[in-house]
Write an enzyme that holds these catalytic residues in place. Structure first.
Site, short mmCIF file in Angstrom:
data_model
loop_
_atom_site.label_atom_id
_atom_site.label_comp_id
_atom_site.label_asym_id
_atom_site.label_seq_id
_atom_site.Cartn_x
_atom_site.Cartn_y
_atom_site.Cartn_z
CG LEU A 1 39.16 -6.35 -15.33
CD1 LEU A 1 40.52 -5.68 -15.30
CD2 LEU A 1 39.09 -7.37 -16.48
CB CYS A 2 37.31 -1.60 -12.71
SG CYS A 2 36.19 -0.22 -13.04
CB ILE A 3 37.47 -3.53 -18.11
CG1 ILE A 3 37.81 -3.21 -19.56
CG2 ILE A 3 36.68 -4.81 -18.02
CD1 ILE A 3 38.69 -4.29 -20.22
CD GLU B 1 36.26 5.63 -17.80
OE1 GLU B 1 35.43 6.17 -17.08
OE2 GLU B 1 36.70 6.13 -18.81
CB SER B 2 35.89 2.22 -10.81
OG SER B 2 36.17 3.59 -10.67
#
Length: 256
Positions: free
Chosen positions: A105-107, A255-256
């Site tokens: 997960l990218c957060i 966002e990554s």
């Protein structure tokens, strides 16, 4: 049995041993979730001897594309938690702009609190020690229905999502993929003996909490039943079964 300091040291990975503050913080957060579970989410330890790796089951929110979905994930905590953020990896296949192909997960809330102007994230959107497991879980649920597409982890999913959104649902490619994944997750729920809430009324009902335990004597064997919701028909509650791992916000922007 309570996860002790020594057993946590043996089961945690990393160059340094878990700090006593990390063990205490995670013990208190786990106890809090046992006493007051979050709606739409369930969590427990992967291994009762290790406080630093948790299992999560996330139910798709009603009135969204993910409605009636059952998504499993692992959350791993660093040895210096809460000063550094945990990581979250989906075990269930999730086609989403903010989830990498491997399930990571990218957060923003899970990004280290560094000043990186090129990321497009404000420092206040990143991790800080005031965040906790509850804010992370709520951010994940929010992200399902409100992905961030400015700097996606999955570019193809982001493009499909924008087409679906901008066409007011007329472009069905993204929607069809999600529906297939939701259906597959329902099959997994049946294997795990999990009853998935399908209506808003069922979704907002929290699992029955277990009786509270002394702060320093959390009995993991008495962890609340995964499948019991405080509903009229209690016979629908099935016994606890362990999740089987397969291979195959919003408090911050994804966002990554």
């Amino acid at each position: 049995m309570m996860a002790s300091t020594s057993s946590s040291r043996q089961n945690s990975s990393g160059p340094m041993a878990p700090s006593s503050s990390a063990i205490r913080a995670l013990s208190l957060e786990l106890k809090s979730l046992m006493e007051e579970p979050l709606e739409g989410i369930r969590a427990k330890l992967v291994n009762e001897e290790n406080l630093f790796e948790w299992e999560m089951a996330i139910f798709g929110p009603p009135d969204t594309l993910y409605q009636a979905g059952y998504f499993k994930a692992h959350m791993k905590f660093p040895n210096d938690y809460p000063y550094s953020p945990p990581t979250v990896r989906f075990l269930t296949k999730v086609w989403h702009p903010n989830v990498y192909e491997n399930g990571d997960l990218c957060i923003s809330i899970l990004h280290p609190p560094v000043d990186d102007p090129q990321s497009g994230e404000l420092p206040c959107e990143r991790w800080n020690p005031t965040q906790n497991v509850r804010t992370i879980m709520l951010s994940v649920v929010s992200l399902l229905n409100e992905p961030n597409t400015y700097s996606p982890a999955n570019v193809d999913a982001s493009v499909m999502y924008r087409r679906w959104r901008d066409s007011n649902g007329k472009d069905k490619e993204y929607e069809n993929i999600i529906k297939k994944q939701v259906q597959a997750s329902r099959v997994e729920a049946e294997k795990d003996g999990v009853i998935v809430p399908t209506t808003m009324e069922e979704y907002i009902m929290k699992p029955k909490p277990r009786p509270s335990f002394p702060q320093d004597n959390i009995d993991m064997d008495d962890f609340y039943d995964d499948d019991c919701y405080d509903m009229d028909d209690e016979d629908d509650c099935s016994d606890d079964e362990e999740y089987q791992e397969d291979d195959g916000e919003d408090s911050g922007n994804g966002e990554s």
